[in-house]
Design an enzyme around this catalytic site. Structure first.
Site, PDB file in Angstrom:
ATOM      1  N   TYR A  62       7.059  -8.277   8.727  1.00 15.55           N
ATOM      2  CA  TYR A  62       6.594  -6.904   8.918  1.00 15.55           C
ATOM      3  C   TYR A  62       6.775  -6.485  10.365  1.00 15.55           C
ATOM      4  CZ  TYR A  62       4.021  -7.718   4.528  1.00 15.55           C
ATOM      5  OH  TYR A  62       3.680  -8.018   3.240  1.00 15.55           O
ATOM      6  N   ASP A 115       0.841  -1.194   0.000  1.00 18.50           N
ATOM      7  CA  ASP A 115       0.000   0.000   0.000  1.00 18.50           C
ATOM      8  C   ASP A 115       0.880   1.249   0.000  1.00 18.50           C
ATOM      9  OD1 ASP A 115      -2.281  -1.537   0.082  1.00 18.50           O
ATOM     10  OD2 ASP A 115      -2.463  -1.462   2.267  1.00 18.50           O
ATOM     11  N   ASP A 128      -6.901   0.984   8.451  1.00 19.42           N
ATOM     12  CA  ASP A 128      -5.715   1.758   8.809  1.00 19.42           C
ATOM     13  C   ASP A 128      -6.124   3.218   8.994  1.00 19.42           C
ATOM     14  OD1 ASP A 128      -6.009   2.878   6.265  1.00 19.42           O
ATOM     15  OD2 ASP A 128      -4.353   1.750   5.382  1.00 19.42           O
ATOM     16  N   ARG A 185      -3.146  -5.345   8.103  1.00 18.10           N
ATOM     17  CA  ARG A 185      -4.245  -4.495   8.575  1.00 18.10           C
ATOM     18  C   ARG A 185      -5.339  -5.341   9.213  1.00 18.10           C
ATOM     19  NH1 ARG A 185      -6.635  -1.892   3.666  1.00 18.10           N
ATOM     20  NH2 ARG A 185      -5.431  -3.418   2.502  1.00 18.10           N
TER      21      ARG A 185
END
Length: 313
Positions: free
Chosen positions: A69, A41, A83, A178
């Site tokens: 991550y 993203d 988010d 997310r």
């Protein structure tokens, strides 16, 4: 036009889509044949491996490798995008959750879990991406998908009315961090939202191996970009490695089938299984002098290896 060959690990900045990064690097290195190995993203930063030249043929293998991550979520708030770029859909004044409770929930999520992809995602349904439908105010039913969380550990916990939790996740491709943040909140019985995400590893490439746009431009100007390229066989570090016998080496370049007895592993722990239940395992094959030949697979029924993608020397 240049024709580089290899994997270039880019440190993706915020504000760029993965396609934006590809377009930028195409201009910087003056070549068209470039592909990325996984969508990030715009707000997400971190590791984005790009395959240049002939190495675009290994994109699918790099995409299959685990990704790591580091994320931060905030408890007590939910948005329509999961988010902080979205509209707040739920908020509570104060959250009473301890660090120990968070650790317990994270421990329960290690392994294979089921995720419902968010509406704001690039998945296509009937030819249209979900985020396009979401922007039209539409919400459609999405099928849950199984993903694997290999490692999940808390890095930091900041108490307050809306506690923030930072964690590291090593996961399979297709995992939505997310959504993982939302699921963590749901398990704690409170709304939650992701506030920051950095991809720290992809295809075995870590953040400290990445280069910025500025470093790429400087390397091109100095004529040393090759120093930053990872060779395709090295990038596919998850695949076992074998060497072919000199007597049949030329046959591998001609696309011929070869007996499994004509190859030997670089490492005895990487022996190919001949179990009929295994579905055509793939591996890297090298010439007797160590030159990378390509990707091959085992055909159990005939006990032969067949070429998948040959990289002619």
């Amino acid at each position: 036009m240049n024709e580089f060959d290899g994997v270039l690990a880019v440190h993706k900045p915020a504000g760029f889509t993965s396609h934006d990064v590809v377009a930028k690097v195409r201009r910087l290195v003056s070549m068209k044949r470039i592909g990325h190995t996984g969508t990030l993203d715009p707000a997400v930063t971190g590791v984005l491996p790009l395959c240049l030249g002939r190495s675009t043929r290994i994109v699918e293998y790099l995409q299959e490798m685990p990704k790591e991550y580091v994320a931060t979520l905030r408890l007590g708030i939910a948005t329509d995008t999961e988010d902080m770029t979205g509209t707040i859909t739920e908020q509570i004044d104060s959250v009473d959750v301890s660090e120990e409770q968070v650790r317990h929930v994270l421990g329960q999520m290690i392994g294979t879990i089921s995720q419902v992809p968010p509406m704001y995602s690039a998945i296509k349904v009937d030819g249209k991406r979900l985020y396009e439908l979401a922007r039209e105010g539409k919400t459609i039913e999405r099928k849950a998908r199984e993903v694997t969380i290999y490692e999940l550990e808390i890095i930091d916990f900041k108490a307050g009315d809306h506690p923030e939790v930072s964690f590291r996740a090593l996961c399979s491709k297709g995992t939505y961090i997310r959504t993982l943040c939302v699921d963590i909140g749901r398990a704690l019985h409170v709304p939650s939202v992701m506030v920051e995400l950095i991809r720290t590893q992809s295809a075995g490439i870590s953040l400290d191996q990445c280069v910025t746009f500025e470093q790429i431009a400087e390397a091109v100007e100095q004529g040393v970009l090759e120093q930053h390229l990872i060779q395709p066989d090295q990038a596919m570090s998850n695949l076992p490695s074998y060497t072919v016998d000199a007597s049949v080496y030329k046959h591998t370049l001609q696309g011929k089938r070869i007996s499994i007895d004509a190859i030997k592993p670089h490492d005895e722990s990487q022996l190919l299984s001949t179990d009929e239940t295994i579905d055509s395992p793939v591996f890297k094959l090298y010439a007797p002098d160590g030159i990378f030949i390509g990707i091959f697979r085992l055909e159990q029924s005939a006990q032969e290896i067949v070429p998948v993608k040959v990289f002619l020397p």
